[in-house]
Scaffold this motif. Structure first.
Motif, PDB file in Angstrom:
ATOM      1  N   ASN A 185      62.331  52.150  41.694  1.00 40.29           N
ATOM      2  CA  ASN A 185      62.111  51.018  40.803  1.00 40.29           C
ATOM      3  C   ASN A 185      62.810  49.769  41.348  1.00 40.29           C
ATOM      4  O   ASN A 185      63.961  49.859  41.813  1.00 40.29           O
ATOM      5  N   PRO A 186      62.167  48.619  41.315  1.00 39.63           N
ATOM      6  CA  PRO A 186      62.767  47.395  41.871  1.00 39.63           C
ATOM      7  C   PRO A 186      64.127  47.045  41.284  1.00 39.63           C
ATOM      8  O   PRO A 186      64.938  46.394  41.948  1.00 39.63           O
ATOM      9  N   SER A 187      64.401  47.485  40.062  1.00 35.17           N
ATOM     10  CA  SER A 187      65.670  47.155  39.419  1.00 35.17           C
ATOM     11  C   SER A 187      66.874  47.672  40.212  1.00 35.17           C
ATOM     12  O   SER A 187      67.974  47.108  40.118  1.00 35.17           O
ATOM     13  N   ILE A 188      66.674  48.717  41.012  1.00 31.25           N
ATOM     14  CA  ILE A 188      67.787  49.285  41.773  1.00 31.25           C
ATOM     15  C   ILE A 188      68.255  48.343  42.875  1.00 31.25           C
ATOM     16  O   ILE A 188      69.384  48.451  43.365  1.00 31.25           O
ATOM     17  N   LEU A 189      67.402  47.393  43.246  1.00 33.25           N
ATOM     18  CA  LEU A 189      67.772  46.425  44.286  1.00 33.25           C
ATOM     19  C   LEU A 189      68.954  45.572  43.835  1.00 33.25           C
ATOM     20  O   LEU A 189      69.760  45.145  44.668  1.00 33.25           O
ATOM     21  N   ARG A 190      69.050  45.351  42.548  1.00 28.38           N
ATOM     22  CA  ARG A 190      70.146  44.507  42.042  1.00 28.38           C
ATOM     23  C   ARG A 190      71.492  45.210  42.117  1.00 28.38           C
ATOM     24  O   ARG A 190      72.539  44.557  42.170  1.00 28.38           O
ATOM     25  N   THR A 191      71.483  46.541  42.146  1.00 28.88           N
ATOM     26  CA  THR A 191      72.751  47.272  42.149  1.00 28.88           C
ATOM     27  C   THR A 191      73.191  47.707  43.536  1.00 28.88           C
ATOM     28  O   THR A 191      74.379  47.710  43.829  1.00 28.88           O
ATOM     29  N   GLN A 192      72.238  48.081  44.407  1.00 30.89           N
ATOM     30  CA  GLN A 192      72.670  48.553  45.723  1.00 30.89           C
ATOM     31  C   GLN A 192      72.113  47.744  46.891  1.00 30.89           C
ATOM     32  O   GLN A 192      72.468  47.989  48.042  1.00 30.89           O
ATOM     33  N   GLY A 193      71.240  46.776  46.617  1.00 29.24           N
ATOM     34  CA  GLY A 193      70.793  45.876  47.671  1.00 29.24           C
ATOM     35  C   GLY A 193      69.604  46.357  48.477  1.00 29.24           C
ATOM     36  O   GLY A 193      69.045  45.600  49.262  1.00 29.24           O
ATOM     37  N   TYR A 194      69.223  47.602  48.328  1.00 32.81           N
ATOM     38  CA  TYR A 194      68.017  48.117  48.991  1.00 32.81           C
ATOM     39  C   TYR A 194      67.460  49.241  48.131  1.00 32.81           C
ATOM     40  O   TYR A 194      68.142  49.783  47.265  1.00 32.81           O
ATOM     41  N   LEU A 195      66.214  49.584  48.380  1.00 28.25           N
ATOM     42  CA  LEU A 195      65.543  50.583  47.557  1.00 28.25           C
ATOM     43  C   LEU A 195      66.100  51.979  47.823  1.00 28.25           C
ATOM     44  O   LEU A 195      66.536  52.283  48.936  1.00 28.25           O
ATOM     45  N   GLY A 196      66.103  52.817  46.791  1.00 31.42           N
ATOM     46  CA  GLY A 196      66.509  54.204  46.982  1.00 31.42           C
ATOM     47  C   GLY A 196      65.574  54.909  47.948  1.00 31.42           C
ATOM     48  O   GLY A 196      64.457  54.444  48.213  1.00 31.42           O
ATOM     49  N   ARG A 197      66.018  56.049  48.473  1.00 32.02           N
ATOM     50  CA  ARG A 197      65.245  56.756  49.503  1.00 32.02           C
ATOM     51  C   ARG A 197      64.865  58.153  49.043  1.00 32.02           C
ATOM     52  O   ARG A 197      65.518  58.756  48.205  1.00 32.02           O
ATOM     53  N   SER A 198      63.810  58.652  49.653  1.00 32.32           N
ATOM     54  CA  SER A 198      63.245  59.940  49.270  1.00 32.32           C
ATOM     55  C   SER A 198      63.593  61.010  50.306  1.00 32.32           C
ATOM     56  O   SER A 198      64.376  60.771  51.228  1.00 32.32           O
ATOM     57  N   GLN A 199      62.950  62.167  50.182  1.00 28.49           N
ATOM     58  CA  GLN A 199      63.081  63.219  51.192  1.00 28.49           C
ATOM     59  C   GLN A 199      61.951  63.148  52.216  1.00 28.49           C
ATOM     60  O   GLN A 199      61.712  64.096  52.946  1.00 28.49           O
ATOM     61  N   GLY A 200      61.293  61.992  52.251  1.00 32.73           N
ATOM     62  CA  GLY A 200      60.191  61.779  53.186  1.00 32.73           C
ATOM     63  C   GLY A 200      58.936  61.279  52.510  1.00 32.73           C
ATOM     64  O   GLY A 200      57.984  60.862  53.171  1.00 32.73           O
ATOM     65  N   CYS A 201      58.931  61.298  51.180  1.00 35.62           N
ATOM     66  CA  CYS A 201      57.751  60.863  50.428  1.00 35.62           C
ATOM     67  C   CYS A 201      57.704  59.339  50.302  1.00 35.62           C
ATOM     68  O   CYS A 201      58.749  58.698  50.175  1.00 35.62           O
ATOM     69  N   PRO A 202      56.487  58.766  50.290  1.00 33.36           N
ATOM     70  CA  PRO A 202      56.352  57.353  49.938  1.00 33.36           C
ATOM     71  C   PRO A 202      56.411  57.220  48.413  1.00 33.36           C
ATOM     72  O   PRO A 202      55.388  57.262  47.723  1.00 33.36           O
TER      73      PRO A 202
END
Length: 241
Positions: A185-202
């Protein structure tokens, strides 16, 4: 609107251009024929790109779009694609950017433009390492066809079939799928500065997952791009850079 329509009209008229009656070296030499076909396809793709309706979104980079359409047409010719919808993901861009596009190639319109996660072992803000190996937790580049939907731990999800041997052919076995996730979710950019990551999934934002998955499911094309020399050398679906 007229500047978007004119290239398509020109392309349509070109398809009815009279063919020469005399056989020339260009028409019989396989190397020259292949070169001419590549030029014709490149011109067609550039016309499509120039007439794209951005729908108030950004557009993918031309280089990325060119490769995406090359592979789309190759898969279409093989009968592996049933929908004239293409999903383009540009992993050369920061995960803070909207680097996923869903494009309707019939209406020539961008339907969705969203952020999308890459694998946790592929990099932090930027993806720079890719793998087809089991348990690598990395993203895989290249061309996929979309499969069936199912209900998983992330709710509605979409299975993918990698179409490039040695590049992404283990996607289904690795459970590399399109799904929504809180960390995407884009909201996570405000807390950590980049998007969260998956185990390989888009992984895509939860608020968009139902719409996007329902649009692209069932034998449409999905392409994950990165200007990787290793990919360019290995792929059989697009021409080398």
């Amino acid at each position: 609107m007229i500047y978007r329509i004119l290239p398509l009209i020109l392309l349509f008229l070109m398809s009815f251009a009279p063919k020469a009656t005399n056989t020339t070296k260009t028409e019989t030499d396989p190397k020259l024929l292949a070169s001419n076909n590549a030029v014709t396809l490149s011109a067609k793709i550039e016309m499509i790109y120039s007439s794209l309706d951005a729908n108030n979104f950004s557009l993918p980079q031309l280089t990325c779009f060119q490769k995406a359409l090359q592979g789309f047409y190759a898969l279409k010719e093989k009968g592996l694609i049933e929908k004239d919808i293409i999903t383009v993901i540009d992993f050369s861009l920061s995960s803070t950017k909207k680097r996923l596009w869903v494009i309707d190639l019939v209406s020539n319109k961008v339907l969705y433009n969203s952020v999308v996660s890459h694998g946790m072992k592929s990099g932090g803000e930027f993806a720079n390492s890719f793998s087809n190996e089991m348990n690598s937790n990395k993203s895989s580049l290249g061309f996929y066809t979309t499969g069936e939907t199912y209900q998983g731990k992330h709710g509605l999800s979409l299975k993918l079939d990698g179409q490039e041997r040695g590049i992404n052919c283990n996607a289904r076995a690795r459970a590399v799928v399109v799904h929504g996730a809180g960390y995407a979710n884009p909201s996570i950019l405000r807390t950590q500065g980049y998007l969260g990551r998956s185990q390989g999934c888009p992984a895509i934002p939860e608020g968009l997952k139902n719409e996007i998955i329902q649009t692209i499911k069932g034998k449409s094309c999905l392409f994950i791009y990165h200007p990787s020399r290793a990919y360019d050398i290995t792929t059989k679906l697009v021409s080398q850079s």
